[in-house]
Motif scaffolding. Structure first.
Motif, mmCIF file in Angstrom:
data_model
loop_
_atom_site.group_PDB
_atom_site.id
_atom_site.type_symbol
_atom_site.label_atom_id
_atom_site.label_comp_id
_atom_site.label_asym_id
_atom_site.label_seq_id
_atom_site.Cartn_x
_atom_site.Cartn_y
_atom_site.Cartn_z
ATOM 1 N N LYS A 64 0.716 -1.276 0.026
ATOM 2 C CA LYS A 64 0.100 0.007 0.000
ATOM 3 C C LYS A 64 0.878 1.344 -0.074
ATOM 4 C CE LYS A 64 -3.847 1.991 2.325
ATOM 5 N NZ LYS A 64 -3.440 3.492 2.661
ATOM 6 N N ARG A 65 2.046 1.262 0.711
ATOM 7 C CA ARG A 65 2.929 2.355 0.814
ATOM 8 C C ARG A 65 3.588 2.707 -0.486
ATOM 9 N NH1 ARG A 65 3.997 0.775 6.116
ATOM 10 N NH2 ARG A 65 6.008 -0.420 5.524
ATOM 11 N N ALA A 66 3.549 1.414 -1.157
ATOM 12 C CA ALA A 66 4.165 1.652 -2.585
ATOM 13 C C ALA A 66 3.355 1.904 -3.647
ATOM 14 C CB ALA A 66 5.162 0.500 -3.101
ATOM 15 N N ASN A 67 1.994 2.289 -3.193
ATOM 16 C CA ASN A 67 0.782 2.448 -4.038
ATOM 17 C C ASN A 67 0.456 1.280 -5.118
ATOM 18 O OD1 ASN A 67 0.161 4.820 -2.863
ATOM 19 N ND2 ASN A 67 2.119 6.047 -4.204
ATOM 20 N N LEU A 68 0.756 0.149 -4.539
ATOM 21 C CA LEU A 68 0.611 -1.186 -5.394
ATOM 22 C C LEU A 68 -0.974 -1.564 -5.378
ATOM 23 C CD1 LEU A 68 4.139 -2.789 -5.478
ATOM 24 C CD2 LEU A 68 3.039 -0.941 -7.017
ATOM 25 N N VAL A 69 -1.339 -1.340 -3.887
ATOM 26 C CA VAL A 69 -2.604 -1.750 -3.708
ATOM 27 C C VAL A 69 -3.484 -0.619 -3.013
ATOM 28 C CG1 VAL A 69 -1.865 -4.181 -3.408
ATOM 29 C CG2 VAL A 69 -1.950 -2.754 -1.336
ATOM 30 N N THR A 70 -4.564 -0.807 -3.183
ATOM 31 C CA THR A 70 -5.679 0.143 -2.711
ATOM 32 C C THR A 70 -6.735 -0.573 -1.725
ATOM 33 O OG1 THR A 70 -7.314 0.411 -4.759
ATOM 34 C CG2 THR A 70 -5.358 1.818 -4.349
ATOM 35 N N ALA A 83 -3.784 -1.565 -7.559
ATOM 36 C CA ALA A 83 -3.972 -0.115 -7.954
ATOM 37 C C ALA A 83 -4.613 0.122 -9.241
ATOM 38 C CB ALA A 83 -2.867 0.651 -7.387
ATOM 39 N N SER A 84 -4.013 -0.989 -10.235
ATOM 40 C CA SER A 84 -4.246 -0.528 -11.564
ATOM 41 C C SER A 84 -4.365 -1.952 -12.287
ATOM 42 C CB SER A 84 -3.470 0.331 -12.128
ATOM 43 O OG SER A 84 -2.086 -0.090 -12.316
ATOM 44 N N ASP A 85 -4.683 -2.044 -13.463
ATOM 45 C CA ASP A 85 -4.619 -3.203 -14.483
ATOM 46 C C ASP A 85 -3.147 -3.216 -14.740
ATOM 47 O OD1 ASP A 85 -7.252 -4.109 -14.364
ATOM 48 O OD2 ASP A 85 -7.726 -3.243 -16.080
ATOM 49 N N GLN A 86 -2.370 -2.392 -14.840
ATOM 50 C CA GLN A 86 -1.072 -2.479 -15.327
ATOM 51 C C GLN A 86 -0.302 -3.628 -14.287
ATOM 52 O OE1 GLN A 86 0.177 1.568 -15.155
ATOM 53 N NE2 GLN A 86 0.784 1.555 -17.076
ATOM 54 N N LEU A 87 -0.644 -3.534 -12.873
ATOM 55 C CA LEU A 87 -0.218 -4.547 -12.113
ATOM 56 C C LEU A 87 -0.184 -5.880 -12.385
ATOM 57 C CD1 LEU A 87 -0.579 -2.370 -8.863
ATOM 58 C CD2 LEU A 87 1.610 -3.424 -9.710
ATOM 59 N N LYS A 88 -1.797 -6.238 -12.880
ATOM 60 C CA LYS A 88 -1.896 -7.578 -13.540
ATOM 61 C C LYS A 88 -0.991 -7.764 -14.619
ATOM 62 C CE LYS A 88 -6.878 -7.300 -12.460
ATOM 63 N NZ LYS A 88 -8.099 -7.041 -12.968
ATOM 64 N N GLN A 89 -0.635 -6.995 -15.563
ATOM 65 C CA GLN A 89 0.268 -7.034 -16.667
ATOM 66 C C GLN A 89 1.600 -7.423 -16.170
ATOM 67 O OE1 GLN A 89 -0.352 -3.300 -18.468
ATOM 68 N NE2 GLN A 89 -1.475 -4.225 -20.263
ATOM 69 N N LEU A 90 2.006 -6.503 -15.039
ATOM 70 C CA LEU A 90 3.382 -6.816 -14.315
ATOM 71 C C LEU A 90 3.523 -8.178 -13.947
ATOM 72 C CD1 LEU A 90 6.168 -5.593 -13.598
ATOM 73 C CD2 LEU A 90 4.869 -4.597 -11.551
ATOM 74 N N VAL A 91 2.453 -8.634 -13.125
ATOM 75 C CA VAL A 91 2.554 -9.899 -12.524
ATOM 76 C C VAL A 91 2.738 -11.110 -13.637
ATOM 77 C CG1 VAL A 91 1.477 -11.706 -11.092
ATOM 78 C CG2 VAL A 91 1.534 -9.481 -10.367
ATOM 79 N N THR A 92 1.968 -10.907 -14.590
ATOM 80 C CA THR A 92 2.079 -11.779 -15.843
ATOM 81 C C THR A 92 3.461 -11.760 -16.326
ATOM 82 O OG1 THR A 92 -0.335 -11.720 -16.043
ATOM 83 C CG2 THR A 92 0.759 -12.583 -17.817
ATOM 84 N N LEU A 93 3.811 -10.730 -16.502
ATOM 85 C CA LEU A 93 5.214 -10.414 -17.400
ATOM 86 C C LEU A 93 6.191 -10.935 -16.559
ATOM 87 C CD1 LEU A 93 6.638 -9.229 -19.713
ATOM 88 C CD2 LEU A 93 6.854 -7.074 -18.811
#
Length: 221
Positions: A64-70, A83-93
Motif C-alpha cells: 500500500k505504501r508503494a501504491n501497488l494496492v488500494t 491499484a491498476s490493471d497494469q499490475l496484472k500485466q506486471l505480475v504476468t510479465l
C-alpha cells in the motif's frame, strides 16, 4: 554533468527501486498474484497463503505504501485490490520473464507436470477451439468469489477442495478441462491427475482468466 540532472535521475530511479523492493518478497508476490483474481480481505488472503493475519497485513501495508494496492470498504469489510490493471500485466510479465531466464522455474513446472501425469496442457488457442464443441466440459477450480467476478465462457465452478464430492456428477462422455489461477498455481495439474485416475478424459489449462481476457477480449462471463 549538470547537477540538476544527477539529482533528478537519482530521485526518479529511487522511486522505481521502491516498487522493485516491494515486489522482492515471496509473500508479497503471492498477494499480488491472488489480487489479480479480484479484491480480497486480509483474512481471505491470509487463509489462502497460509500465514497469520498479522503477517499478511504487514506485507499489505508495504504494498500500500508503494501504491501497488488500494483499499475499499464493503459494508463491514476492508477489501484490498490492485491499484491498476497494469499490475496484472506486471505480475504476468514477471512470470514470463522468470520462465525464460530461470531454468529452475521451468524445471519445477516440468517436474510437476510429470508427477501429476497431466495428459494434455492446452494453449489459449487450443482451449478456444475446444470450447466450440459440446464435448468439452470446462471446470473452474477457484473459490466462488473469484469465479463470480469473472470466469471463462461456459465454465462450471467446482472449487478445488470440493472436487471429490462432485466426481459422481461430472460427465464421463465429455473431456474435462480444468483451470485455476494461472501458471504459478498447481491446483489444475493436481486436479487433472485426480480426474484422470478417476477415469475421466482430462486436459489442463494453466493460464489465468485475466490472461485469457487479454487475448480473447469479450469472451468471459
Amino acid at each position: 554533468m549538470d547537477k540538476r540532472l544527477t539529482q533528478y535521475r537519482d530521485a526518479v530511479y529511487e522511486q522505481v527501486v521502491k516498487v522493485g523492493k516491494s515486489l522482492g518478497n515471496v509473500t508479497r508476490l503471492r498477494i499480488l498474484d491472488l489480487l489479480v483474481q479480484g479484491p480480497k480481505t486480509v483474512e481471505n488472503l491470509a487463509n489462502t497463503i497460509g500465514l497469520s493475519v498479522a503477517t499478511t497485513s504487514r506485507n499489505l501495508q508495504i504494498l500500500k505504501r508503494a501504491n501497488l494496492v488500494t483499499i475499499e470498504r464493503d459494508k463491514n469489510f476492508i477489501m484490498y485490490q490492485l491499484a491498476s490493471d497494469q499490475l496484472k500485466q506486471l505480475v504476468t510479465l514477471l512470470v514470463s520473464v522468470a520462465e525464460q531466464s530461470q531454468p529452475e522455474l521451468t524445471a519445477a513446472q516440468t517436474t510437476l507436470a510429470q508427477q501429476s501425469g497431466s495428459p494434455q496442457v492446452l494453449t489459449l488457442e487450443a482451449l478456444q477451439a475446444k470450447l466450440t464443441v459440446p464435448s468439452t466440459y470446462l471446470v473452474d477450480l477457484r473459490p466462488v468469489d473469484e469465479y463470480e467476478i469473472q470466469h471463462l465462457p461456459g465454465a462450471h465452478n467446482i472449487p478445488y477442495d470440493e472436487l471429490p464430492q462432485h466426481l459422481a456428477k461430472l460427465p464421463h462422455d465429455k473431456e474435462i478441462v480444468v483451470y485455476c489461477r494461472g501458471r504459478l498455481c498447481a491446483y489444475a495439474n493436481v486436479a487433472s491427475q485426480e480426474l484422470h485416475d478417476a477415469g475421466f478424459k482430462v486436459a489442463t489449462f494453466n493460464q489465468s482468466v485475466w490472461e485469457w481476457s487479454q487475448v480473447m477480449p469479450g469472451q468471459t462471463d
